[in-house]
Motif scaffolding. Structure first.
Motif, PDB file in Angstrom:
ATOM      1  N   MET A  68      -3.350 -18.543  17.521  1.00  0.00           N
ATOM      2  CA  MET A  68      -2.928 -17.834  18.675  1.00  0.00           C
ATOM      3  C   MET A  68      -1.991 -16.659  18.172  1.00  0.00           C
ATOM      4  O   MET A  68      -1.069 -16.956  17.085  1.00  0.00           O
ATOM      5  CB  MET A  68      -2.223 -18.811  19.439  1.00  0.00           C
ATOM      6  CG  MET A  68      -1.700 -18.344  20.688  1.00  0.00           C
ATOM      7  SD  MET A  68      -0.776 -19.379  21.868  1.00  0.00           S
ATOM      8  CE  MET A  68       0.560 -19.654  21.170  1.00  0.00           C
ATOM      9  N   ALA A  69      -2.167 -15.745  18.940  1.00  0.00           N
ATOM     10  CA  ALA A  69      -1.147 -14.442  18.652  1.00  0.00           C
ATOM     11  C   ALA A  69      -0.133 -14.715  19.300  1.00  0.00           C
ATOM     12  O   ALA A  69      -0.039 -15.136  20.445  1.00  0.00           O
ATOM     13  CB  ALA A  69      -1.938 -13.189  18.929  1.00  0.00           C
ATOM     14  N   ASP A  70       0.977 -13.863  18.740  1.00  0.00           N
ATOM     15  CA  ASP A  70       2.368 -14.035  19.359  1.00  0.00           C
ATOM     16  C   ASP A  70       2.516 -12.856  20.590  1.00  0.00           C
ATOM     17  O   ASP A  70       2.439 -11.684  20.205  1.00  0.00           O
ATOM     18  CB  ASP A  70       3.626 -14.215  18.195  1.00  0.00           C
ATOM     19  CG  ASP A  70       3.639 -15.066  17.463  1.00  0.00           C
ATOM     20  OD1 ASP A  70       3.200 -16.248  17.964  1.00  0.00           O
ATOM     21  OD2 ASP A  70       3.709 -15.097  16.239  1.00  0.00           O
ATOM     22  N   GLN A  71       3.149 -13.152  21.258  1.00  0.00           N
ATOM     23  CA  GLN A  71       3.416 -12.325  22.473  1.00  0.00           C
ATOM     24  C   GLN A  71       4.326 -11.086  21.803  1.00  0.00           C
ATOM     25  O   GLN A  71       5.387 -11.523  21.210  1.00  0.00           O
ATOM     26  CB  GLN A  71       4.111 -13.080  23.670  1.00  0.00           C
ATOM     27  CG  GLN A  71       4.466 -11.931  24.725  1.00  0.00           C
ATOM     28  CD  GLN A  71       5.001 -12.799  25.891  1.00  0.00           C
ATOM     29  OE1 GLN A  71       5.709 -12.464  26.743  1.00  0.00           O
ATOM     30  NE2 GLN A  71       4.670 -14.052  26.227  1.00  0.00           N
ATOM     31  N   SER A 111       7.425  -8.466  21.848  1.00  0.00           N
ATOM     32  CA  SER A 111       8.520  -8.079  22.417  1.00  0.00           C
ATOM     33  C   SER A 111       8.693  -6.989  23.606  1.00  0.00           C
ATOM     34  O   SER A 111       7.837  -6.184  23.432  1.00  0.00           O
ATOM     35  CB  SER A 111       9.845  -8.035  21.566  1.00  0.00           C
ATOM     36  OG  SER A 111       9.553  -6.696  21.033  1.00  0.00           O
ATOM     37  N   THR A 126      -2.938 -11.559  26.921  1.00  0.00           N
ATOM     38  CA  THR A 126      -3.576 -12.614  25.971  1.00  0.00           C
ATOM     39  C   THR A 126      -3.038 -14.158  26.573  1.00  0.00           C
ATOM     40  O   THR A 126      -1.833 -14.340  26.713  1.00  0.00           O
ATOM     41  CB  THR A 126      -2.938 -12.613  24.701  1.00  0.00           C
ATOM     42  OG1 THR A 126      -3.418 -11.459  24.059  1.00  0.00           O
ATOM     43  CG2 THR A 126      -3.411 -13.805  23.728  1.00  0.00           C
ATOM     44  N   ALA A 136      -1.141 -16.806  25.238  1.00  0.00           N
ATOM     45  CA  ALA A 136       0.358 -16.462  24.552  1.00  0.00           C
ATOM     46  C   ALA A 136       1.168 -16.159  25.949  1.00  0.00           C
ATOM     47  O   ALA A 136       2.416 -15.965  25.610  1.00  0.00           O
ATOM     48  CB  ALA A 136       0.254 -15.427  23.709  1.00  0.00           C
ATOM     49  N   THR A 184      -0.047  -9.078  23.250  1.00  0.00           N
ATOM     50  CA  THR A 184      -0.063  -9.445  21.898  1.00  0.00           C
ATOM     51  C   THR A 184      -0.816  -8.035  21.297  1.00  0.00           C
ATOM     52  O   THR A 184      -1.240  -7.406  21.823  1.00  0.00           O
ATOM     53  CB  THR A 184      -0.748 -10.464  21.453  1.00  0.00           C
ATOM     54  OG1 THR A 184      -2.151 -10.462  21.745  1.00  0.00           O
ATOM     55  CG2 THR A 184      -0.366 -11.911  22.353  1.00  0.00           C
ATOM     56  N   ARG A 185      -0.603  -8.307  19.931  1.00  0.00           N
ATOM     57  CA  ARG A 185      -1.361  -7.382  19.028  1.00  0.00           C
ATOM     58  C   ARG A 185      -2.875  -7.136  19.478  1.00  0.00           C
ATOM     59  O   ARG A 185      -3.296  -6.014  19.253  1.00  0.00           O
ATOM     60  CB  ARG A 185      -1.052  -7.618  17.580  1.00  0.00           C
ATOM     61  CG  ARG A 185      -1.811  -8.812  17.179  1.00  0.00           C
ATOM     62  CD  ARG A 185      -1.821  -8.942  15.889  1.00  0.00           C
ATOM     63  NE  ARG A 185      -2.520 -10.209  15.391  1.00  0.00           N
ATOM     64  CZ  ARG A 185      -3.826 -10.348  15.490  1.00  0.00           C
ATOM     65  NH1 ARG A 185      -4.589  -9.441  15.784  1.00  0.00           N
ATOM     66  NH2 ARG A 185      -4.128 -11.405  15.245  1.00  0.00           N
TER      67      ARG A 185
END
Length: 101
Positions: free
Chosen positions: A1-4, A6, A74, A77, A81-82
């Motif tokens: 899973m991709a991180d959110q 900031s 996403t 997330a 995300t990216r």
């Protein structure tokens, strides 16, 4: 899973994403693309769909005649995300190739 991303990272990403804005309290990115006709809009969506499948990240979008409204987030997330930035960047590149800003 991709991180959110900031809040600062989202703002930085938007600097390179012409026409995109934050929506849903910063949990999504949105843009409306307007093409010359339905065929061009649908062609754009088909090209984006191939990229979305490749990166396994799919847009929320709506097509009405020559307009495509897009929202990227996403879901697993809980925000941007990216992957959303990557897909938005690809969408802008495809639109530019079609002569749309």
């Amino acid at each position: 899973m991709a991180d959110q991303l900031s809040a600062d990272a989202r703002v930085d990403a938007l600097k390179s994403l012409a026409g995109w804005m934050q929506t849903d309290g910063g949990k999504a990115l949105a843009k409306t693309f307007s093409f010359k006709d339905f065929n061009e809009a649908f062609g754009f969506m088909a090209r984006v769909a191939l990229i979305a499948e490749k990166i396994d990240h799919h847009p929320n979008w709506c097509n009405a005649y020559k307009t495509v409204k897009v929202e990227l987030s996403t879901h697993d997330a809980g925000g941007v995300t990216r992957l959303d930035v990557e897909l938005a960047t690809a969408m802008n590149a495809i639109a530019r190739q079609l002569g749309v800003g």
